[in-house]
Design an enzyme around this catalytic site. Structure first.
Site, short mmCIF file in Angstrom:
data_model
loop_
_atom_site.label_atom_id
_atom_site.label_comp_id
_atom_site.label_asym_id
_atom_site.label_seq_id
_atom_site.Cartn_x
_atom_site.Cartn_y
_atom_site.Cartn_z
N GLY A 60 47.68 19.55 30.00
CA GLY A 60 49.04 19.33 30.49
C GLY A 60 49.86 20.61 30.60
O GLY A 60 49.37 21.65 31.03
N ARG A 86 39.56 22.17 38.73
CA ARG A 86 38.82 20.96 38.34
C ARG A 86 37.49 20.85 39.09
O ARG A 86 36.52 20.32 38.53
CB ARG A 86 39.68 19.73 38.58
CG ARG A 86 40.78 19.65 37.55
CD ARG A 86 41.56 18.39 37.65
NE ARG A 86 42.31 18.18 36.42
CZ ARG A 86 43.28 17.29 36.28
NH1 ARG A 86 43.61 16.53 37.29
NH2 ARG A 86 43.91 17.18 35.13
N GLY A 141 46.18 13.73 29.57
CA GLY A 141 46.25 12.39 28.98
C GLY A 141 45.07 12.10 28.08
O GLY A 141 45.21 11.53 26.99
#
Ligand code: AMP
Length: 396
Positions: free
Chosen positions: A353, A36, A376
């Site tokens: 996910g 990330r 999400g």
């Protein structure tokens, strides 16, 4: 895209507040996967090159008490970012007040400051997660412009995205732009045939995704735990497999409405216990014994899914085909992953996910057109719902 992107802003010499997603997996206060942080580099480097003063905000984990604070400090993320950028990154331990304000005042053009975990503000009444008006306004007062590059939290309205953006001229970062381009084009303007593959545990978690994609895709393959509620709706015995009784009527209705658009497994790997070492066998969906449970799709199902996929020009995949965490029940997920990876001529997208984790675990990351960084947020997008963190960004 109709929203402004970072290149639409005049950032030189300006203090630019950037919401990034440094919500990285941690073990013993050390980062176990820096993907990330790497994903945010393009926007940060651009701002450095353009001589902005860069102030980064991110959350990490959930903060309910002082122990959570100690476990979820962004200090390690700051160190990693500095290594990746090859330049120093200043760090403010405070999320408001004198320490933060003087750290921002000390920035020169091209400097980067990382602010401590925005959710430290949640201890005193969920100010960050509840999008407290005063907090968003205060943070906005610290800068001239706002860039949202945190796709992973774009489905939430928090003070550090929606709050700040409500008070400053704003734009999307390159990561958000890329996510919206791939997910947006796949869902709203797909090259056909468009095949969606949905798996995971529960129908109830993905009803809206199934309903939305049934209106857009040419075929919707349903595997994983949620397939059993559909098989039950067809009148089949599913033994002890995952089952949501209160969703059977809905599953029946979807099957009636969708006709052969929905593709279900034809064989199942069943187990006599929910464990990797359980006894297992492959049976047809018409032969699940009452005291066994289905933990994976069988080889004939994988063949059927691969056949449905073979001519696809657009594929969106979300959710594993079985309990892939158990090595002995991972073949269905691996098989689908391989079938998608083989499609040279299709746009293939993994919606975050567990399925993204499965792709990474198999070393197939390069074989997909796009792997979403936000579980999400991509689900919300696949549901056809707006993302508040994107909606609030100024239009071009
Ligand atoms: P989701 O977060 O909804 O994508 O669900 C992912 C979880 O679904 C994974 O942890 C899988 O182990 C679980 N899952 C997939 N297939 C099954 C199954 N047949 N029975 C129980 N759990 C399953």
């Amino acid at each position: 895209m109709t929203k402004k992107i970072v290149t639409d802003l005049d950032v030189a010499g300006k203090t630019v507040l950037v919401r990034v997603d440094f919500n990285v997996p941690m073990n013993d206060r050390a980062i176990t996967d820096d993907n990330r942080i790497v994903a945010a580099l393009e926007t940060i480097k651009y701002l450095i090159d353009q001589k902005a003063k860069v102030v980064l905000f991110s959350h990490l984990g959930k903060i309910k008490n002082d122990e959570d604070k100690a476990d979820n400090s962004l200090t390690a993320a700051g160190v990693r970012l500095s290594e990746l950028l090859g330049q120093g990154v200043a760090f403010s331990r405070a999320t408001r007040g004198e320490e933060l304000e003087s750290a921002i005042a000390a920035l020169n053009e091209g400097d980067v400051l990382l602010v401590e975990n925005t959710r430290y503000e949640d201890i005193d009444g969920k100010k960050e997660s509840g999008n407290d008006e005063e907090l968003g306004k205060y943070w906005a007062s610290l800068g001239d412009l706002f860039v949202n590059d945190a796709f992973g939290t774009a489905h939430r309205a928090h003070a550090s995205n929606v709050g700040i953006a409500s008070h400053l001229d704003s734009a999307a970062g390159f990561l958000v732009e890329k996510e919206l381009k791939f997910l947006g084009e796949a869902v709203d303007n797909p090259e056909r045939p468009f095949v969606a593959i949905l798996g995971g545990a529960k129908v109830s978690d993905k009803i809206k995704v199934i309903e939305n994609l049934l209106t857009k895709a040419d075929k919707v393959i349903i595997g994983g735990g949620m397939a059993y509620t559909f098989l039950k709706a067809q009148g089949k015995e599913i033994g002890l497999s995952l089952f949501e009784e209160d969703r059977v009527e809905l599953a029946k209705d979807l099957l009636d409405r969708a006709g052969d658009k929905i593709v279900l497994p034809v064989d199942i790997v069943i187990a006599d216990d929910f464990s990797n070492d359980a006894n297992r066998k492959v049976v047809s969906v018409d032969e699940i014994p009452s005291d066994w449970q289905g933990l994976d799709c069988g080889p004939k199902s994988v063949e059927l899914f691969a056949d449905v996929l073979k001519d696809a020009k657009t594929v969106v995949w979300n959710g594993p085909m079985g309990v892939f965490e158990f090595e002995n029940f991972a073949q269905g997920t691996i098989g689908v992953c391989e079938a998608i990876a083989k499609l040279d001529d299709a746009t293939t997208i993994v919606g975050g996910g567990d399925s993204a984790a499965a792709v990474a675990q198999l070393g197939f990351e390069d074989k997909f057109t796009h792997i979403s960084t936000g579980g999400g947020a991509s689900l919300t997008y696949l549901e056809g719902e707006a993302l508040p963190g994107v909606e609030i960004i100024a239009d071009k």
